[in-house]
Enzyme design. Sequence first.
Site, PDB file in Angstrom:
ATOM      1  CG  HIS A 263      -2.082   0.919   1.043  1.00 10.90           C
ATOM      2  ND1 HIS A 263      -2.009   2.271   1.302  1.00 10.90           N
ATOM      3  CD2 HIS A 263      -3.332   0.683   0.588  1.00 10.90           C
ATOM      4  CE1 HIS A 263      -3.177   2.827   1.012  1.00 10.90           C
ATOM      5  NE2 HIS A 263      -3.992   1.888   0.577  1.00 10.90           N
ATOM      6  CG  ASP A 320      -8.191  -3.800  -3.833  1.00 10.68           C
ATOM      7  OD1 ASP A 320      -9.404  -3.575  -3.899  1.00 10.68           O
ATOM      8  OD2 ASP A 320      -7.316  -2.935  -3.984  1.00 10.68           O
TER       9      ASP A 320
HETATM   10  C1  LIG Z   1      -0.210  -0.168  -4.020  1.00  9.93           C
HETATM   11  C2  LIG Z   1       1.186  -0.020  -4.550  1.00  9.93           C
HETATM   12  C3  LIG Z   1       1.132   0.637  -5.952  1.00  9.93           C
HETATM   13  C4  LIG Z   1       2.003   0.869  -3.625  1.00  9.93           C
HETATM   14  O1  LIG Z   1       3.248   0.972  -4.185  1.00  9.93           O
HETATM   15  P1  LIG Z   1       4.431   1.815  -3.537  1.00  9.93           P
HETATM   16  O2  LIG Z   1       3.917   3.045  -2.926  1.00  9.93           O
HETATM   17  O3  LIG Z   1       5.485   1.926  -4.576  1.00  9.93           O
HETATM   18  O4  LIG Z   1       4.886   0.867  -2.386  1.00  9.93           O
HETATM   19  P2  LIG Z   1       6.284   0.800  -1.730  1.00  9.93           P
HETATM   20  O5  LIG Z   1       7.010   2.099  -1.891  1.00  9.93           O
HETATM   21  O6  LIG Z   1       6.043   0.328  -0.372  1.00  9.93           O
HETATM   22  O7  LIG Z   1       7.044  -0.309  -2.586  1.00  9.93           O
HETATM   23  C5  LIG Z   1       8.302  -0.715  -2.150  1.00  9.93           C
HETATM   24  C6  LIG Z   1       8.809  -1.823  -3.004  1.00  9.93           C
HETATM   25  O8  LIG Z   1       7.901  -2.931  -2.870  1.00  9.93           O
HETATM   26  C7  LIG Z   1       7.485  -3.361  -4.121  1.00  9.93           C
HETATM   27  N1  LIG Z   1       6.096  -3.781  -4.030  1.00  9.93           N
HETATM   28  C8  LIG Z   1       5.073  -3.070  -3.511  1.00  9.93           C
HETATM   29  N2  LIG Z   1       3.952  -3.779  -3.610  1.00  9.93           N
HETATM   30  C9  LIG Z   1       4.271  -4.957  -4.173  1.00  9.93           C
HETATM   31  C10 LIG Z   1       3.537  -6.094  -4.528  1.00  9.93           C
HETATM   32  N3  LIG Z   1       2.222  -6.151  -4.336  1.00  9.93           N
HETATM   33  N4  LIG Z   1       4.166  -7.144  -5.081  1.00  9.93           N
HETATM   34  C11 LIG Z   1       5.498  -7.081  -5.298  1.00  9.93           C
HETATM   35  N5  LIG Z   1       6.257  -6.026  -4.999  1.00  9.93           N
HETATM   36  C12 LIG Z   1       5.642  -4.972  -4.437  1.00  9.93           C
HETATM   37  C13 LIG Z   1       7.614  -2.139  -5.006  1.00  9.93           C
HETATM   38  O9  LIG Z   1       7.715  -2.512  -6.369  1.00  9.93           O
HETATM   39  C14 LIG Z   1       8.880  -1.513  -4.482  1.00  9.93           C
HETATM   40  O10 LIG Z   1       9.966  -2.237  -4.996  1.00  9.93           O
HETATM   41  P3  LIG Z   1      11.385  -1.484  -5.270  1.00  9.93           P
HETATM   42  O11 LIG Z   1      11.794  -0.910  -3.958  1.00  9.93           O
HETATM   43  O12 LIG Z   1      12.269  -2.589  -5.755  1.00  9.93           O
HETATM   44  O13 LIG Z   1      11.076  -0.448  -6.307  1.00  9.93           O
HETATM   45  C15 LIG Z   1       1.891  -1.377  -4.637  1.00  9.93           C
HETATM   46  O14 LIG Z   1       1.996  -1.932  -3.364  1.00  9.93           O
HETATM   47  C16 LIG Z   1       1.228  -2.313  -5.587  1.00  9.93           C
HETATM   48  O15 LIG Z   1       1.414  -2.205  -6.812  1.00  9.93           O
HETATM   49  N6  LIG Z   1       0.423  -3.294  -5.054  1.00  9.93           N
HETATM   50  C17 LIG Z   1      -0.286  -4.225  -5.904  1.00  9.93           C
HETATM   51  C18 LIG Z   1      -1.512  -3.560  -6.521  1.00  9.93           C
HETATM   52  C19 LIG Z   1      -2.605  -3.359  -5.490  1.00  9.93           C
HETATM   53  O16 LIG Z   1      -2.905  -4.241  -4.725  1.00  9.93           O
HETATM   54  N7  LIG Z   1      -3.201  -2.181  -5.554  1.00  9.93           N
HETATM   55  C20 LIG Z   1      -4.296  -1.827  -4.663  1.00  9.93           C
HETATM   56  C21 LIG Z   1      -3.833  -0.822  -3.670  1.00  9.93           C
HETATM   57  S1  LIG Z   1      -5.095  -0.520  -2.441  1.00  9.93           S
END
Ligand SMILES: CC(C)(COP(=O)(O)OP(=O)(O)OC[C@H]1O[C@@H](n2cnc3c(N)ncnc32)[C@H](O)[C@@H]1OP(=O)(O)O)[C@@H](O)C(=O)NCCC(=O)NCCS
Length: 394
Positions: A263, A320
């Site tokens: 998230h 979700d």
């Molecule tokens: C929601 C989301 C976009 C937030 O992303 P964010 O703000 O970039 O999150 P973070 O900064 O904590 O991410 C840190 C790292 O974890 C990774 N990461 C975050 N969520 C991940 C997931 N669901 N699966 C794999 N890797 C994930 C990111 O790619 C990032 O990797 P990096 O450091 O190598 O670039 C992301 O968690 C995501 O894409 N989740 C899946 C989609 C989803 O469930 N969306 C609904 C949100 S309510």
Amino acid sequence: MRETGETKNIGLRGVKVADTRISDVDGEKGILIYRGLNICDLVVRSTFEEVSFLLLHDYLPRAEELKRFQLELISEREVSETVYGFMRMMPKSAHPMDILEAAVPILAAYDPQLHDESRDANFKKAIRLIAKLPNVVAAWDRIRKGREPVRPNPDLTHAGNFLCMLSGSPPDRATARDFDICLILHAEHSFNASTFAGREVASTHAHLYASIVGAMGALSGELHGGANSEVMKMLVEVGEVDRVKPWVSEKLQKGGKVMGMGHAVYHTEDPRATILRRICSQLADRTSDRKWFELTKAIEASTQEEFRKLKGKEIYPNVDFYSASVYHMMGIPTDLFTPVFAMSRISGWAAHIIEEKFAEAQPKPELYRPDADYVGTYCVPEACPYIPIEERSK
Ligand SMILES: CC(C)(COP(=O)(O)OP(=O)(O)OC[C@H]1O[C@@H](n2cnc3c(N)ncnc32)[C@H](O)[C@@H]1OP(=O)(O)O)[C@@H](O)C(=O)NCCC(=O)NCCS
């Protein structure tokens, strides 16, 4: 000439763009507050109808106010035949989210107060949208399957009526209540991408319906509201608990995402996921089919373990993650999950759009107009020479 430059695109993380009185997300402690009230209290003691009133009006209704609000919602559930007619003309393969987005301007055309921009008219428009979206979502599912839409049942709650319009028969009390809780949990979440999109459109003085279409477009993407149906597709693809570990490990090692995990704001468990996990387990018991719950739980555990190994960090489920198997066990088709999210978030969106229009948390309304650094082609002193078409070499 300057060809490239540094990008500023950080997704506005941590940038405060406005004040709001509607909700607060404490990403460190995992607390979600709607209008001062904890989401954990609301799911135990409230209903989606009452929460919608709270979000719109900034206080919990007295008994007679709630009764009046419920009756207004019930009286606005019907949609014009034109909405069904439009659906009958659409290809059956059309995505339910696209149909929902396309139906909103049709609903606008039938709103007698569309161009009345008073505060009261905006509340009325909000009520109409909250009341009618479930009808649109359920009707499209039936029409695309060659069935007739089921008319709203005034004796059922907002949640129960949707499930009835979808399946053709009223749900049992426990399922209706679980779905009601899902609607409460999805109703509001501060300045997420879709709410911000809706507020941004509203800041131009566009009407409520146009602002909602903007919000819906933002919700449809898989990084936002589209994630719930992607979670279900993942569960189906993985299929068995003993396939979870290798599947998750390969996914993460290849740089892929496990949908429903992570998230942008929560750095601990999303409180909505905690509640949905419990509902998912109870629903699994009631349907005597624990497959989807066990599979979801196993993917959660494996993702956390693998994530720790790969990135040395924690990752938690978001709203979700468990809602996918919950909706599936309720008999909701996978591609309806995101429209169901929209049907719930409509209350939060409307509250935010009204807050934006009437500057309820700031001194005066203001048009959003951010800036960007130009990093494209640049010629001094003013602009590049215009080359006539016949003289261009590439
Ligand atoms: C929601 C989301 C976009 C937030 O992303 P964010 O703000 O970039 O999150 P973070 O900064 O904590 O991410 C840190 C790292 O974890 C990774 N990461 C975050 N969520 C991940 C997931 N669901 N699966 C794999 N890797 C994930 C990111 O790619 C990032 O990797 P990096 O450091 O190598 O670039 C992301 O968690 C995501 O894409 N989740 C899946 C989609 C989803 O469930 N969306 C609904 C949100 S309510």
